[in-house]
Every structure is written in C-alpha cells, then in structure tokens.
Design an enzyme around this catalytic site. Structure first.
Site, PDB file in Angstrom:
ATOM      1  N   HIS A 151       0.865  -1.199   0.000  1.00 32.35           N
ATOM      2  CA  HIS A 151       0.000   0.000   0.000  1.00 32.35           C
ATOM      3  C   HIS A 151       0.895   1.241   0.000  1.00 32.35           C
ATOM      4  O   HIS A 151       1.495   1.577   1.021  1.00 32.35           O
ATOM      5  CB  HIS A 151      -0.914   0.018   1.229  1.00 32.35           C
ATOM      6  CG  HIS A 151      -1.827   1.199   1.288  1.00 32.35           C
ATOM      7  ND1 HIS A 151      -3.100   1.131   1.789  1.00 32.35           N
ATOM      8  CD2 HIS A 151      -1.679   2.490   0.909  1.00 32.35           C
ATOM      9  CE1 HIS A 151      -3.667   2.318   1.721  1.00 32.35           C
ATOM     10  NE2 HIS A 151      -2.817   3.169   1.197  1.00 32.35           N
ATOM     11  N   HIS A 169       1.484   5.413  -1.678  1.00 29.13           N
ATOM     12  CA  HIS A 169       1.113   6.585  -2.483  1.00 29.13           C
ATOM     13  C   HIS A 169       2.370   7.154  -3.124  1.00 29.13           C
ATOM     14  O   HIS A 169       3.280   7.594  -2.406  1.00 29.13           O
ATOM     15  CB  HIS A 169       0.448   7.652  -1.617  1.00 29.13           C
ATOM     16  CG  HIS A 169      -0.835   7.185  -1.014  1.00 29.13           C
ATOM     17  ND1 HIS A 169      -2.054   7.324  -1.638  1.00 29.13           N
ATOM     18  CD2 HIS A 169      -1.083   6.534   0.151  1.00 29.13           C
ATOM     19  CE1 HIS A 169      -3.002   6.785  -0.889  1.00 29.13           C
ATOM     20  NE2 HIS A 169      -2.439   6.299   0.208  1.00 29.13           N
ATOM     21  N   LYS A 200      -9.461  -0.265  -5.826  1.00 27.64           N
ATOM     22  CA  LYS A 200      -9.497   0.380  -4.506  1.00 27.64           C
ATOM     23  C   LYS A 200     -10.831   1.052  -4.251  1.00 27.64           C
ATOM     24  O   LYS A 200     -11.320   1.826  -5.080  1.00 27.64           O
ATOM     25  CB  LYS A 200      -8.375   1.433  -4.459  1.00 27.64           C
ATOM     26  CG  LYS A 200      -8.405   2.358  -3.268  1.00 27.64           C
ATOM     27  CD  LYS A 200      -7.714   1.758  -2.066  1.00 27.64           C
ATOM     28  CE  LYS A 200      -7.863   2.661  -0.851  1.00 27.64           C
ATOM     29  NZ  LYS A 200      -6.666   2.772  -0.062  1.00 27.64           N
ATOM     30  N   HIS A 215     -10.430   1.353   1.897  1.00 30.48           N
ATOM     31  CA  HIS A 215     -10.242   2.372   2.930  1.00 30.48           C
ATOM     32  C   HIS A 215     -11.466   2.254   3.827  1.00 30.48           C
ATOM     33  O   HIS A 215     -12.550   2.707   3.477  1.00 30.48           O
ATOM     34  CB  HIS A 215     -10.113   3.773   2.328  1.00 30.48           C
ATOM     35  CG  HIS A 215      -9.858   4.809   3.373  1.00 30.48           C
ATOM     36  ND1 HIS A 215      -8.636   5.415   3.541  1.00 30.48           N
ATOM     37  CD2 HIS A 215     -10.655   5.301   4.355  1.00 30.48           C
ATOM     38  CE1 HIS A 215      -8.687   6.245   4.579  1.00 30.48           C
ATOM     39  NE2 HIS A 215      -9.903   6.196   5.087  1.00 30.48           N
ATOM     40  N   HIS A 243      -4.515  -0.495   5.975  1.00 27.85           N
ATOM     41  CA  HIS A 243      -4.124   0.265   7.164  1.00 27.85           C
ATOM     42  C   HIS A 243      -5.099   0.047   8.323  1.00 27.85           C
ATOM     43  O   HIS A 243      -5.775   0.960   8.774  1.00 27.85           O
ATOM     44  CB  HIS A 243      -3.932   1.758   6.886  1.00 27.85           C
ATOM     45  CG  HIS A 243      -4.952   2.390   5.956  1.00 27.85           C
ATOM     46  ND1 HIS A 243      -6.296   2.304   6.166  1.00 27.85           N
ATOM     47  CD2 HIS A 243      -4.796   3.103   4.824  1.00 27.85           C
ATOM     48  CE1 HIS A 243      -6.917   2.958   5.194  1.00 27.85           C
ATOM     49  NE2 HIS A 243      -6.023   3.442   4.363  1.00 27.85           N
ATOM     50  N   ASP A 269       1.501   2.708   3.506  1.00 24.97           N
ATOM     51  CA  ASP A 269       0.641   3.887   3.333  1.00 24.97           C
ATOM     52  C   ASP A 269       1.472   5.166   3.392  1.00 24.97           C
ATOM     53  O   ASP A 269       0.976   6.206   3.830  1.00 24.97           O
ATOM     54  CB  ASP A 269      -0.490   3.929   4.363  1.00 24.97           C
ATOM     55  CG  ASP A 269      -1.609   4.873   3.933  1.00 24.97           C
ATOM     56  OD1 ASP A 269      -1.671   5.249   2.749  1.00 24.97           O
ATOM     57  OD2 ASP A 269      -2.423   5.256   4.803  1.00 24.97           O
TER      58      ASP A 269
HETATM   59  O1  DOR Z   1      -3.420   9.635   5.582  1.00 27.10           O
HETATM   60  C1  DOR Z   1      -3.776   9.318   4.470  1.00 27.10           C
HETATM   61  N1  DOR Z   1      -3.224   9.866   3.358  1.00 27.10           N
HETATM   62  N2  DOR Z   1      -4.758   8.435   4.333  1.00 27.10           N
HETATM   63  C2  DOR Z   1      -5.292   8.153   3.147  1.00 27.10           C
HETATM   64  O2  DOR Z   1      -6.182   7.352   3.107  1.00 27.10           O
HETATM   65  C3  DOR Z   1      -4.838   8.847   1.929  1.00 27.10           C
HETATM   66  C4  DOR Z   1      -3.488   9.334   2.074  1.00 27.10           C
HETATM   67  C5  DOR Z   1      -3.087  10.328   1.005  1.00 27.10           C
HETATM   68  O3  DOR Z   1      -3.327  10.059  -0.182  1.00 27.10           O
HETATM   69  O4  DOR Z   1      -2.509  11.360   1.332  1.00 27.10           O
HETATM   70 ZN    ZN Z   2      -3.339   5.112   1.620  1.00 23.42          ZN
END
Ligand code: DOR
Ligand code: ZN
Length: 344
Positions: A13, A15, A99, A136, A174, A247
């Site tokens: 997971h 970003h 997702k 999520h 998460h 995450d």
């Molecule tokens: O803290 C987070 N940031 N939780 C999420 O679900 C998305 C993520 C983000 O894309 O910044």
């Molecule tokens: Zn995330």
C-alpha cells in the site's frame, strides 16, 4: 553489531503521487522494496486500465537507473465503473486490485463510491475473477466519531458486503483498531489486512505531544494504545492474513503545516527500518520476513522475491526535511530524530 538479512520486501500500500513529487519520493521506496501496490488517488483518479498503463509508464520512466522495482497498479472504484473494466484488469497482467474509497473519506476521494450498492455488478465480477478489493475502511458520516469510523464501517459495510460476496478478496488496508484486526482474523482466507509502520509505532497521543503535530496526522487517524497493541500482536502473530503496507503518503510541508493540514505520513525514507523497530520492540524480529516479504505476495498470487536485503542495527539520523517540490519540502516521519536500523 547486529545485522538482519531478509528476503527483499514488498509494500502492499503506497502513495507515489505523480510528476515531480513522484520522482522525488520513488527512489526511497525502490531502494528498499521490490514491488509496491500503487494507490490510484491521483487528480484525476486512475479509473481505467488505460490510465493505469500510462501512470505505470511514468513511474518506470522516473525510476533511477540500475534499480529494479515493479509498480503493481490499482484502479479507483467509482459509482459507475463498468464490470467490463474488471475483465480488462484481469487481462492486463499489471493491474492487481481495485481500490474502494468511500466518497469524502480521505485525500482525493471525492470521486469515490457514494453507495456500494451502485457497484454491485462490478463487485460481483471482481468476486468471480478473483480481483482483490482494497478498502479504505471508514464511514464518512460526520456524525460518527472519527475514532469510531473504522469499527462502524466494518459492521455497516464490510460484513454485509462479505455476506453478499463471500468469496470476494478483500484487503482492509491500514487496519487501525482491534475491531479491524478481529474482522480480518475471523474472515476467510480471502480476507486480509495491511498494517502501517506508523500505526504499529504510535498511538494517538503522538498527534498532540506538547502541541499539535501535523506530521503524525493521517487517515485513518492514530488510535489509542490498546488498539496499537492489537495491531502489533497481529503483525507478529505469523498469520499470513496480515502483511506490510506502509501507506507512505507524501504531502508538501506547506500543505501539512497549515490551518487545515492534509492527512498522510511520509515513511518511505525508512520504509522497512521502521517496521524492524516495531518488531524488535515486540521481541519478534524473526517474524518480520514473513510479514514483509512473503504473505503479501502469497495473497496476491505473485512469486516471492528471491534477492535479499540487510539491515544494520545502527542509529540513522533523519533530516528535518527532504527535497520535494522546488522550495516546498517534505517532512518525513521522525524528522530531526533517528531510526534504530539502517539499510546496508
Ligand atoms: O493519511 C492518508 N493519506 N490516508 C489516506 O487514506 C490517503 C493518504 C493520502 O493520499 O494522502
Ligand atoms: Zn493510503
């Protein structure tokens, strides 16, 4: 000096963002992890296999020479994703999951699902083809206390979903609560969960330690200590249903340190080292390799990695901030402090 050698891990997971931000953060992940499940919450979101292919090409083009890293792509579920898109996912070979962001739950989730009932045909196709639904898991009802949103989502959305689609592969991402751990534990082998390093290491006091700490704010928000202990117990349990998902979610310093700061902790700079800390604190370093390097691959039906990495038990100083977008910096978790392990 203590050295820990393990099979190269994967991040289930992550970003990565896009453009210059992606180029800034990608090396941190690629140096540590062989593969990562890449979140689709871009602006606009990655809603089709064609968009995922183009995003994958941009990631591969930004990869530093000589680093072997495979992005595993995902699509962003919307109210009107047609079931045929699931067929395209299955045929693609490079999109590995879809997702679910409840609309409004978190960063760039506005285009997310307003009501899962609108996705019934698409979810049925996912169940039939074995395409995992990454979740999520938070309700968005502002009347629900922010610390209860995961538990309410499990009762109100996930349990009914699995009653309707008992063979659907579901990853509760998460996981932050004891209720989330129990949901994964008590589900079939089609139900799994990822755990972040920050939720294993911190409880909600970290958001308010001596003042408000925007860099410890993420979603789902950190929970109380009893929940953190339940997450650690699951991580070190040796159950293949729980595996690593950082995450890591970069936001520019200016977007975090402001009156309405973004949610997300940047952890990719110490993506495996922070987990080593958490497992060591629990006296379970011998359980790290399964959690970080085996169980996620097994769940996704992908081969386990064969290369190794080594971590040395030596304090690694974390800078106050990292290069990000021109003059806008990125503040990593533990900024100005240290992490107990370093990558060799
Ligand atoms: O803290 C987070 N940031 N939780 C999420 O679900 C998305 C993520 C983000 O894309 O910044
Ligand atoms: Zn995330």
């Amino acid at each position: 000096m203590q050295t820990l050698t393990l099979t190269r891990p994967d991040d289930w997971h992550l970003h990565l963002r896009d453009g210059a931000a992606m180029a800034a953060v990608l090396p941190d992940t690629a140096r540590r992890f062989a593969r990562a499940i890449v979140m689709p919450n871009l602006k606009p979101p990655v809603t089709t296999v064609a968009l995922a292919a183009a995003y994958r090409d941009r990631i591969l083009a930004a990869l530093p020479a000589g680093i072997d890293f495979t992005p595993l792509m995902t699509l962003y579920l919307t109210d009107n994703m047609p079931p045929a898109e699931v067929d395209a996912v299955k045929a693609s070979g490079f999109v590995h999951a879809i997702k679910l962001y409840p609309a409004g739950a978190t960063t760039n989730s506005d285009a997310g699902v307003s009501d899962l009932k609108k996705c019934t045909a698409t979810v049925a196709r996912m169940e039939r083809l074995g395409v995992p639904l990454l979740v999520h898991g938070e309700v968005t009802d502002p009347a629900v206390d922010i610390f209860d949103r995961e538990a309410v989502f499990i009762d109100g959305v996930l349990l009914p979903l699995l009653r309707d689609f008992p063979a659907l592969k579901v990853v509760l991402e998460h996981v932050t609560t004891r209720e989330g751990i129990e949901f994964v534990r008590d589900g079939g082998m089609n139900v799994a969960g990822t755990l972040t390093a920050h939720h294993l290491l911190l409880n909600r006091n970290a958001i308010f330690a001596g003042g408000i700490r925007p860099h410890n704010y993420c979603l789902p928000v950190l929970k109380r200590e009893t929940h953190r202990q339940a997450l650690v117990a699951a991580a070190i349990s040796g159950s293949p249903k729980f595996f690593l998902g950082t995450d890591s979610a970069p936001h520019a310093q200016s977007a975090k340190e402001t009156a309405c700061g973004c949610a997300g902790c940047y952890t990719a700079h110490a993506g495996i080292e922070l987990y080593a800390e958490a497992f060591e604190a629990a006296g379970a370093l011998d359980r790290l390799e399964g959690f970080a390097s085996f169980y996620g691959a097994d769940y996704y039906g992908l081969p386990r990695n064969t290369e190794k990495i080594s971590l040395r038990r030596e304090a690694l100083a974390i800078p106050l901030s990292l290069d990000y977008l021109g003059s806008d910096r990125l503040v990593p978790l533990r900024a100005g402090e240290s992490v107990a392990w370093r990558l060799e």
